[in-house]
Write a protein that holds these residues in place. Structure first.
Motif, short mmCIF file in Angstrom:
data_model
loop_
_atom_site.label_atom_id
_atom_site.label_comp_id
_atom_site.label_asym_id
_atom_site.label_seq_id
_atom_site.Cartn_x
_atom_site.Cartn_y
_atom_site.Cartn_z
N ILE A 123 0.87 -1.18 0.00
CA ILE A 123 0.00 0.00 0.00
C ILE A 123 0.90 1.22 0.00
O ILE A 123 2.01 1.18 0.55
N SER A 124 0.48 2.30 -0.62
CA SER A 124 1.34 3.47 -0.72
C SER A 124 0.54 4.76 -0.73
O SER A 124 -0.65 4.76 -1.08
N VAL A 125 1.21 5.84 -0.34
CA VAL A 125 0.65 7.19 -0.41
C VAL A 125 1.78 8.13 -0.82
O VAL A 125 2.96 7.78 -0.70
N GLU A 131 7.13 9.81 -1.22
CA GLU A 131 6.33 8.59 -1.34
C GLU A 131 6.61 7.65 -0.18
O GLU A 131 7.76 7.47 0.22
N ALA A 132 5.54 7.06 0.33
CA ALA A 132 5.66 6.09 1.41
C ALA A 132 4.94 4.82 1.00
O ALA A 132 3.94 4.86 0.28
N LEU A 133 5.45 3.70 1.48
CA LEU A 133 4.77 2.43 1.23
C LEU A 133 4.94 1.52 2.44
O LEU A 133 5.82 1.72 3.28
N ALA A 144 8.53 2.05 4.24
CA ALA A 144 9.66 2.71 3.59
C ALA A 144 9.23 4.05 3.00
O ALA A 144 8.07 4.23 2.64
N LEU A 145 10.20 4.98 2.92
CA LEU A 145 9.95 6.30 2.34
C LEU A 145 11.01 6.64 1.32
O LEU A 145 12.16 6.21 1.43
N ASP A 218 -7.11 6.58 3.60
CA ASP A 218 -7.66 7.56 2.66
C ASP A 218 -7.19 7.32 1.23
O ASP A 218 -7.65 7.99 0.31
N SER A 219 -6.25 6.39 1.06
CA SER A 219 -5.65 6.19 -0.28
C SER A 219 -6.46 5.18 -1.07
O SER A 219 -7.31 4.47 -0.53
#
Length: 219
Positions: A123-125, A131-133, A144-145, A218-219
């Motif tokens: 999952i990521s935003v 970017e983060a996941l 991770a970022l 929210d993603s």
């Protein structure tokens, strides 16, 4: 029964009851002390750790209560080889570990390194170029970022390579949270480490980090 015998019996009963109550009080105190010693390990950690990047409340969202815990952090290198690490080890099998580092890396390669063979659910935003996941189905939970960064000095052999601050936070052993909730907690920790490392590495482009990234729900 004469009055003297009755009085002696009453005193003996009172002394016996007092001894029982005293013994019960000692048992409660010992038991309570043992309980505190057993589960208060995380709450004895500093309120803020790892140069202020990790709050105790963040740790308690991720790790279960334990008898004892210790924290630590460290810096290595500088500029294009800078790294900052942070950890919390516990007396059980649970540990929290994170590292933010400046590395030459393409964004696509970074993403694929976590997607692996496709067995991992990601999952990521993203926001403002950050970017983060999070991996939700890994043996050890991982967040991770990725933040683009131009180091103050770039070696000639990497002059054309894109650089970034890449951060990974993982937890092993038992956890307090699971699934998306755990992924969010680890991501928040990674975000804090990333912001700190970006400043310490002296990345050339000034960046205003948002107060927080969008939530995964929210993603």
């Amino acid at each position: 029964m004469d009055k003297s015998a009755w009085r002696r019996g009453t005193i003996a009963s009172w002394e016996s009851g007092k001894g029982f109550l005293l013994g019960l009080l000692i048992l409660c105190l010992v038991g309570g002390g043992t309980w505190l010693f057993t589960i208060k390990g995380l709450y004895l950690l500093p309120e803020k750790m790892c140069e202020g990047t990790l709050e105790r409340g963040m740790v308690t969202q991720v790790l279960p209560q334990v008898r004892s815990a210790e924290d630590g952090s460290g810096r290595r290198g500088g500029g294009e080889s800078f790294s900052f690490s942070c950890y919390v080890h516990t007396s059980s099998n649970a540990s929290l570990w994170g590292r933010a580092q400046v590395r030459p890396v393409f964004h696509e390669q970074w993403v694929e390194s976590y997607r692996g063979s496709g067995d991992h659910r990601i999952i990521s935003v993203s926001a403002d170029g950050i970017e983060a996941l999070a991996q939700l189905e890994a043996d050890d939970a991982v967040a991770a970022l990725f933040v683009p960064c131009v180091p103050p000095v770039i070696p000639p052999y990497n002059a054309s390579a894109p650089y970034a601050v890449i951060t990974e936070v993982s937890v092993s052993g038992d956890t307090e949270a699971t699934g998306r909730t755990l992924g969010q907690a680890l991501t928040d920790i990674a975000y804090s480490l990333t912001e700190h490392a970006y400043e310490l590495a002296e990345c050339k482009k000034a960046r205003n980090f948002p107060e927080e990234l969008p939530r995964y729900e929210d993603s």
